[in-house]
Write an enzyme that holds these catalytic residues in place. Structure first.
Site, PDB file in Angstrom:
ATOM      1  N   HIS A  68      -8.495  -3.665  -0.705  1.00 55.63           N
ATOM      2  CA  HIS A  68      -8.088  -5.005  -1.118  1.00 55.63           C
ATOM      3  C   HIS A  68      -9.133  -5.618  -2.034  1.00 55.63           C
ATOM      4  CE1 HIS A  68      -6.693  -4.030   2.928  1.00 55.63           C
ATOM      5  NE2 HIS A  68      -5.543  -4.510   2.532  1.00 55.63           N
ATOM      6  N   HIS A  78       0.827  -1.215   0.000  1.00 57.30           N
ATOM      7  CA  HIS A  78       0.000   0.000   0.000  1.00 57.30           C
ATOM      8  C   HIS A  78       0.858   1.260   0.000  1.00 57.30           C
ATOM      9  CE1 HIS A  78      -3.495  -2.441   0.724  1.00 57.30           C
ATOM     10  NE2 HIS A  78      -3.028  -2.883   1.874  1.00 57.30           N
TER      11      HIS A  78
END
Lengths: 334, 209
Positions: free
Chosen positions: A221, A59
């Site tokens: 996600h 991320h």
């Protein structure tokens, strides 16, 4: 859609290689604990409240890119999209806590919650004091009466920024915890996904989205959001995201806010600026003042296309810590 | 067929479990893609490769120690929710073997204590489409079957876990990353439940040979 092309060596080594690269990019501002996926600031002042952040990798710049001056003291990095293990978190605590205690700030996901809780329990047994702030800013993830079921997304950044500046100012863990909670409780976010990112080790995309469709509220996600629809205009997307954000806190006329437009990976700055134009129109019409704007990559999800909008309602205290200078690979401000 | 396993035989069984899980990485990935973010398989592979590395060539002092060592390796290396859950299961459950070998009563207590620890850690209950939906029926079946010996106990626990996996297809996830799928999680088994049933399957096969 085919498998994404990526610039990698051995996909099993992405975390260790990205952390090595990050340490080098910090030009001396970061050290990595031996054989650990833990980055810490060198020379942390004695008696400082330690701010530890962390979560799954993949991320970037979250979380590892936000270790630095007036930001976090350590980041504990899991494998891609997977929470870090308790032993690594314990090592981070040992590295940053010189007696004033430790504040954890991380996104509200079951894996992170359990691993950080295990570490907190073990650390308390060893005599450390630990407080935890889980960030749950994603309006799409659950209704307001189940806010503690919501995920943490780009709003993580606001909480890290405020907590980092507070921890550099105050030596009282309870005070840092209080203001970090205030930052969290005044922050709301909504995202839109246009295309999936992939997991480096499998090469597979995390979800399937038809070429002409978008999903409002999809998680970082690929967790499903609130509505899947045909691709529409930037203004329409901004309207939908802002309507859900504004109604949730709710933000009201006279409020002053910080605005964060986050690129989930492969969306262009051009598109984000076009959305920003509409966002500012909406805020102006609602009588809400923007104190500062950040646009860029804060929480990404590999080559996922899409963006999120976050607002934090400000008071003088939050403004002071948000405006404090900061320096890290992922975010710097004079 | 074994009715009790010594510490070194328990180590060999755990090595067989690790190999069995690692061989099924792709299958677990595919199951998780339908309902989660698709990283369950590689996480379990990391954890159980660490179990192999930790246990290979070791001479365990006790069954309790070797089961706990497996849990510690899983907790350290798997990552994510799975690492916390399966690590907690083995580490807490290992106390069932204090002062005894790996036998039927020990297995029944292992599953019961492991279940309690996992429920506490995850704040979850049966019916939420998690590995608990395979573990809880397995623990109940093992408690019933323990009088019949180790292989019978593991066979019954394993059958109950597999049935529990089937039952998760009809459940809506209310916890974890799959939670937000809501009704779209219907029809898919829970990946953690599948992994748990694989662990018991490998244990059952080991004691049956």
């Amino acid at each position: 859609m085919g498998r994404p092309k990526k610039i990698l060596n051995n996909p099993a080594n992405v975390v260790t290689e990205l952390l090595d690269g990050l340490v080098l990019a910090a030009d001396g501002g970061l050290v990595r604990l031996d054989n650990r996926s833990v980055l810490v600031r060198p020379n942390i002042p004695k008696g400082k409240v330690g701010l530890i952040i962390g979560g799954g990798s993949g991320h970037e710049p979250l979380f590892s890119g936000f270790v630095g001056d007036n930001l976090a003291d350590a980041a504990v990095c899991g494998e891609v999209f997977a929470a870090p293990s308790p032993d690594q978190i314990l090592d981070a605590i040992a590295a940053v806590d010189s007696g004033a205690g430790v504040l954890f700030v991380y996104g509200n996901y079951a894996g992170d919650n359990m691993n950080f809780d295990i570490a907190a329990e073990l650390a308390e047994e060893e005599g450390h004091t630990v407080r935890t702030v889980r960030v749950w800013d994603d309006v799409a993830a659950a209704p307001l009466d189940r806010i503690t079921d919501r995920r943490g997304i780009a709003g993580d950044f606001f909480v890290i920024k405020v907590a980092g500046a507070a921890a550099a100012t105050w030596s009282d863990l309870d005070e840092v915890y209080r203001v970090a909670c205030k930052a969290r409780d005044n922050t709301r976010s909504m995202g839109v996904a246009l295309a999936a990112g992939s997991i480096p080790e499998t090469g597979e995309r995390t979800f399937e989205l038809p070429d002409d469709e978008i999903e409002i509220g999809m998680g970082a996600h690929g967790e499903p959001g609130v509505s899947r629809q045909k691709l529409t205009t930037a203004d329409d997307i901004a309207d939908q995201l802002m309507q859900l954000i504004l109604a949730d806190l709710p933000f009201k006329a006279g409020d002053e806010v910080a605005l964060l437009l986050n690129n989930l990976g492969s969306t262009t700055l051009m598109e984000m600026l076009i959305v920003n134009r509409r966002v500012r129109n909406i805020l102006a019409e609602a009588g809400i003042t923007v104190h500062r704007t950040d646009i860029g990559s804060f929480l990404t999800c590999q080559e996922m296309a899409g963006m999120s909008i976050s607002l934090m309602r400000l008071d003088d205290e939050l403004k002071r810590f948000l405006d404090a200078p900061a320096r890290s690979v992922g975010y710097s401000k004079a | 067929m074994h009715e009790t396993l010594s510490p070194s035989e328990t180590r060999d069984m755990l090595l067989a479990v690790a190999e069995y899980i690692v061989e099924r990485t792709d299958m677990l990935t595919q199951i998780d893609q339908a309902i989660g973010d698709g990283d369950h398989g590689i996480g379990m592979r990391r954890g159980f490769l660490a179990v192999s590395e930790q246990l290979q060539g070791s001479e365990p002092a006790s069954v309790e120690a070797v089961v706990k060592a497996a849990g510690t390796a899983i907790m350290a290396k798997t990552g994510g929710a799975a690492g916390a859950i399966f690590g907690t299961f083995f580490r807490s459950g290992s106390s069932a073997f204090a002062g005894r070998n790996f036998d039927a009563d020990g297995v029944a207590a292992f599953l019961r204590i492991g279940l309690e620890a996992v429920e506490k850690r995850g704040g979850s209950r049966p019916g939420q489409k998690t590995m608990i939906d395979a573990l809880a029926p397995a623990a109940a079946a093992a408690a019933d079957a323990a009088g019949g010996g180790l292989s019978e106990t593991l066979a019954r626990a394993c059958a109950a876990a597999v049935a529990g996996v089937e039952a998760t297809k009809g459940m809506i996830a209310t916890t974890g990353k799959a939670r937000t799928l809501g009704e779209r999680s219907l029809g898919h088994p829970d990946p953690g439940a599948v992994s748990f049933s694989l662990i018991l399957t490998a244990m059952r096969d080991f004691v049956a040979t």
